[in-house]
Design a protein around this motif. Sequence first.
Motif, PDB file in Angstrom:
ATOM      1  N   LEU A 302       0.641  -0.717  -0.083  1.00  0.00           N
ATOM      2  CA  LEU A 302      -0.040   0.130  -0.242  1.00  0.00           C
ATOM      3  C   LEU A 302       0.927   1.508   0.124  1.00  0.00           C
ATOM      4  O   LEU A 302       0.366   2.179  -0.430  1.00  0.00           O
ATOM      5  CB  LEU A 302      -1.122   0.076   1.356  1.00  0.00           C
ATOM      6  N   ALA A 303       1.863   1.159   0.694  1.00  0.00           N
ATOM      7  CA  ALA A 303       2.542   2.310   0.628  1.00  0.00           C
ATOM      8  C   ALA A 303       4.216   2.280  -0.506  1.00  0.00           C
ATOM      9  O   ALA A 303       3.685   3.417  -1.029  1.00  0.00           O
ATOM     10  CB  ALA A 303       3.644   2.508   2.466  1.00  0.00           C
ATOM     11  N   GLY A 304       4.178   0.943  -0.284  1.00  0.00           N
ATOM     12  CA  GLY A 304       5.580   1.208  -2.399  1.00  0.00           C
ATOM     13  C   GLY A 304       4.684   2.021  -3.340  1.00  0.00           C
ATOM     14  O   GLY A 304       5.158   2.000  -4.489  1.00  0.00           O
ATOM     15  N   THR A 305       3.349   1.625  -3.663  1.00  0.00           N
ATOM     16  CA  THR A 305       3.196   1.547  -5.047  1.00  0.00           C
ATOM     17  C   THR A 305       2.294   3.618  -4.887  1.00  0.00           C
ATOM     18  O   THR A 305       2.161   3.296  -5.701  1.00  0.00           O
ATOM     19  CB  THR A 305       1.727   0.811  -4.784  1.00  0.00           C
ATOM     20  N   GLU A 306       2.651   4.048  -3.919  1.00  0.00           N
ATOM     21  CA  GLU A 306       1.231   4.791  -3.315  1.00  0.00           C
ATOM     22  C   GLU A 306       0.732   4.856  -3.148  1.00  0.00           C
ATOM     23  O   GLU A 306       0.326   6.053  -4.116  1.00  0.00           O
ATOM     24  CB  GLU A 306       2.878   6.311  -4.548  1.00  0.00           C
ATOM     25  N   MET A 307      -0.477   4.207  -3.681  1.00  0.00           N
ATOM     26  CA  MET A 307      -2.009   4.203  -3.219  1.00  0.00           C
ATOM     27  C   MET A 307      -2.028   5.093  -1.808  1.00  0.00           C
ATOM     28  O   MET A 307      -2.993   6.266  -2.365  1.00  0.00           O
ATOM     29  CB  MET A 307      -2.132   3.104  -3.143  1.00  0.00           C
ATOM     30  N   VAL A 308      -1.414   5.148  -0.514  1.00  0.00           N
ATOM     31  CA  VAL A 308      -1.384   5.727   0.676  1.00  0.00           C
ATOM     32  C   VAL A 308      -1.930   7.419   0.332  1.00  0.00           C
ATOM     33  O   VAL A 308      -2.979   8.193   0.490  1.00  0.00           O
ATOM     34  CB  VAL A 308      -1.331   5.104   1.388  1.00  0.00           C
ATOM     35  N   ASP A 309       0.084   7.843  -0.796  1.00  0.00           N
ATOM     36  CA  ASP A 309      -0.627   8.736  -0.780  1.00  0.00           C
ATOM     37  C   ASP A 309      -1.098   9.967  -1.973  1.00  0.00           C
ATOM     38  O   ASP A 309      -2.298  10.274  -1.785  1.00  0.00           O
ATOM     39  CB  ASP A 309       0.854   9.689  -1.295  1.00  0.00           C
ATOM     40  N   ALA A 310      -1.660   8.561  -3.083  1.00  0.00           N
ATOM     41  CA  ALA A 310      -3.086   9.422  -3.704  1.00  0.00           C
ATOM     42  C   ALA A 310      -4.215   9.556  -3.190  1.00  0.00           C
ATOM     43  O   ALA A 310      -5.033  10.079  -3.387  1.00  0.00           O
ATOM     44  CB  ALA A 310      -3.233   7.896  -4.834  1.00  0.00           C
ATOM     45  N   MET A 311      -4.381   8.955  -2.489  1.00  0.00           N
ATOM     46  CA  MET A 311      -5.977   8.666  -1.559  1.00  0.00           C
ATOM     47  C   MET A 311      -5.940   9.730  -0.524  1.00  0.00           C
ATOM     48  O   MET A 311      -7.270  10.218  -0.636  1.00  0.00           O
ATOM     49  CB  MET A 311      -5.864   7.656  -0.979  1.00  0.00           C
ATOM     50  N   ALA A 312      -4.816   9.896   0.064  1.00  0.00           N
ATOM     51  CA  ALA A 312      -5.058  10.912   0.959  1.00  0.00           C
ATOM     52  C   ALA A 312      -5.129  12.672   0.557  1.00  0.00           C
ATOM     53  O   ALA A 312      -5.866  13.260   0.533  1.00  0.00           O
ATOM     54  CB  ALA A 312      -3.849  10.941   1.960  1.00  0.00           C
ATOM     55  N   ASN A 313      -4.031  12.460  -0.882  1.00  0.00           N
ATOM     56  CA  ASN A 313      -4.688  13.652  -2.218  1.00  0.00           C
ATOM     57  C   ASN A 313      -5.986  13.443  -2.300  1.00  0.00           C
ATOM     58  O   ASN A 313      -6.043  14.998  -2.945  1.00  0.00           O
ATOM     59  CB  ASN A 313      -3.754  13.898  -2.958  1.00  0.00           C
ATOM     60  N   SER A 314      -6.126  12.518  -3.174  1.00  0.00           N
ATOM     61  CA  SER A 314      -7.171  13.461  -4.442  1.00  0.00           C
ATOM     62  C   SER A 314      -8.571  13.406  -2.444  1.00  0.00           C
ATOM     63  O   SER A 314      -9.708  14.014  -2.968  1.00  0.00           O
ATOM     64  CB  SER A 314      -7.887  10.842  -4.465  1.00  0.00           C
ATOM     65  N   LEU A 315      -9.053  13.213  -1.733  1.00  0.00           N
ATOM     66  CA  LEU A 315     -10.034  12.860  -0.625  1.00  0.00           C
ATOM     67  C   LEU A 315      -9.407  14.517   0.034  1.00  0.00           C
ATOM     68  O   LEU A 315     -10.646  15.427  -0.498  1.00  0.00           O
ATOM     69  CB  LEU A 315      -9.738  12.762   1.289  1.00  0.00           C
ATOM     70  N   ILE A 316      -8.575  14.729   0.150  1.00  0.00           N
ATOM     71  CA  ILE A 316      -7.997  15.934   1.047  1.00  0.00           C
ATOM     72  C   ILE A 316      -8.866  17.429  -0.564  1.00  0.00           C
ATOM     73  O   ILE A 316      -9.731  18.029  -0.465  1.00  0.00           O
ATOM     74  CB  ILE A 316      -6.755  16.625   1.175  1.00  0.00           C
ATOM     75  N   GLN A 317      -8.605  16.988  -1.666  1.00  0.00           N
ATOM     76  CA  GLN A 317      -9.323  18.198  -3.199  1.00  0.00           C
ATOM     77  C   GLN A 317     -10.456  18.046  -3.337  1.00  0.00           C
ATOM     78  O   GLN A 317     -11.389  18.830  -4.138  1.00  0.00           O
ATOM     79  CB  GLN A 317      -8.132  17.397  -4.169  1.00  0.00           C
ATOM     80  N   HIS A 318     -10.635  16.981  -2.664  1.00  0.00           N
ATOM     81  CA  HIS A 318     -12.641  16.808  -2.849  1.00  0.00           C
ATOM     82  C   HIS A 318     -13.436  17.340  -2.094  1.00  0.00           C
ATOM     83  O   HIS A 318     -14.400  17.401  -2.156  1.00  0.00           O
ATOM     84  CB  HIS A 318     -12.808  15.641  -3.549  1.00  0.00           C
ATOM     85  N   ILE A 319     -12.503  18.111  -1.337  1.00  0.00           N
ATOM     86  CA  ILE A 319     -13.072  19.493  -0.045  1.00  0.00           C
ATOM     87  C   ILE A 319     -14.010  20.104  -0.390  1.00  0.00           C
ATOM     88  O   ILE A 319     -13.490  21.043  -0.368  1.00  0.00           O
ATOM     89  CB  ILE A 319     -12.772  18.955   1.197  1.00  0.00           C
ATOM     90  N   PRO A 320     -14.966  20.350  -0.401  1.00  0.00           N
ATOM     91  CA  PRO A 320     -15.701  22.022  -1.112  1.00  0.00           C
ATOM     92  C   PRO A 320     -15.289  23.438  -0.034  1.00  0.00           C
ATOM     93  O   PRO A 320     -14.772  22.598   1.337  1.00  0.00           O
ATOM     94  CB  PRO A 320     -17.077  21.594  -1.003  1.00  0.00           C
ATOM     95  N   ASP A 321     -15.030  23.925  -1.247  1.00  0.00           N
ATOM     96  CA  ASP A 321     -14.088  24.974  -0.861  1.00  0.00           C
ATOM     97  C   ASP A 321     -15.525  25.908   1.050  1.00  0.00           C
ATOM     98  O   ASP A 321     -14.967  26.336   1.854  1.00  0.00           O
ATOM     99  CB  ASP A 321     -14.017  26.403  -1.508  1.00  0.00           C
TER     100      ASP A 321
END
Length: 430
Positions: A302-321
Amino acid sequence: MLALLGYLMILVFMILIMTGRLSAMIALIAVPSAFALIGGFGGKMGEMALEGIKDVAPTGIMILFAILFFGILIDAGVFDPIINTILKVVKGDPVKIAIGTAVLALLISLDGDGTTTYMITISAMLPLYKRIGMRPLVLAGIAVSSSGVMNLLPWGGPTARVMTALKLEMSDVFTPVIPAMIGGVLFVLFMAYCLGKKERKRIGIIEVDYHAVAQHAAATEDAYIKRPKLIIFNYALTLTLLVALIMELMPSAVLFMVGFAIAITVNYPKLSDQKERVANYADNALSVISMIFAAGVFTGILAGTEMVDAMANSLIQHIPDQMGAHFAVITAIISAPFTFFMSNDAFYYGVLPLLAKAGAAYGIDPALIGRASLLGLPVHLLSPLVPSTYLLVGMVGEDFGALQRTFLKWACGSTLVMIVVCVLLGIIPL
């Protein structure tokens, strides 16, 4: 694409273990391996998995020798007086037994170590549960719920990670959330009361003849392994080990190894007896340790493929202003699923700084984000990535999926109560 792959992997994994299609150990190995191949990481998959195994190795060693250490104490009869005392107090009433279990687990959790909490609580209470017919799953659920709330203690791990990741002091993070911890403790006691009432309705109040129980215990075939003359020594050894764990005098794995060596040598000096005692716990130790190393494969990929980072970034980016002003509460809510699906290190060192940076953009102090990130910890302990929880289910002989199905809603309740307390008292802004 990586984020989508990560979400799908976790979804498939949870469906497989919660429906009983695969055991947790097999799913922890097979599912991430399959998704690594799908994502085109086949060439690096072995290296990633090995890195994850290396990360969990110290924990695996600690739990192995913790099982052996407390196993020796159980055999020697260290917890028999505790069980007899509880029997006299609760008088076979499942409600009192459940509440007593919660109180015991909460007190032992003060050392901040889930493994120690489970070992002592289950060792002391499981014989009592079996004796009157209460379900061992209830015991496991109360223990993990108690530990989930007390895990907020600074020496428990997550709070220290928050302070390190955000460069904050204890007064910024832990001290303000103490009222929320108290709210969580009260909720755990309420949960224990509800579960106890259910068990009382199912089996009633069991009358126990204490003299008969004592005579029966003395006559059992394993009475020869008891060491009543060494009980003071064993209590002193246990207390010394717990103090050393709290003070972190040495790595916990080393402390348990030394403690085990002393315990087995003093209680069972004959080599044949030592071999017999170790063999007695071999099955339980093997099942727990193999699960821990399997979890290392999962987290490594999960960490080596950087799926964790991608999941975190996608969630943060989709929080409405427009939700920015409520970012602390949002952090508290998402901390539950995030710490469920990833390790504490990955969340607090990888995701939390991103959340703090996003919160700062909306004028929210990083300390508030740090406090909020701790409130999902009751849910975290039911994650398939937490090694000590496998120890817990192994000790009570229950299925990991059954523990999740039964107690995930209660864990969410603990988190919700702590969030509400924090909002009402202004510990985090609404």
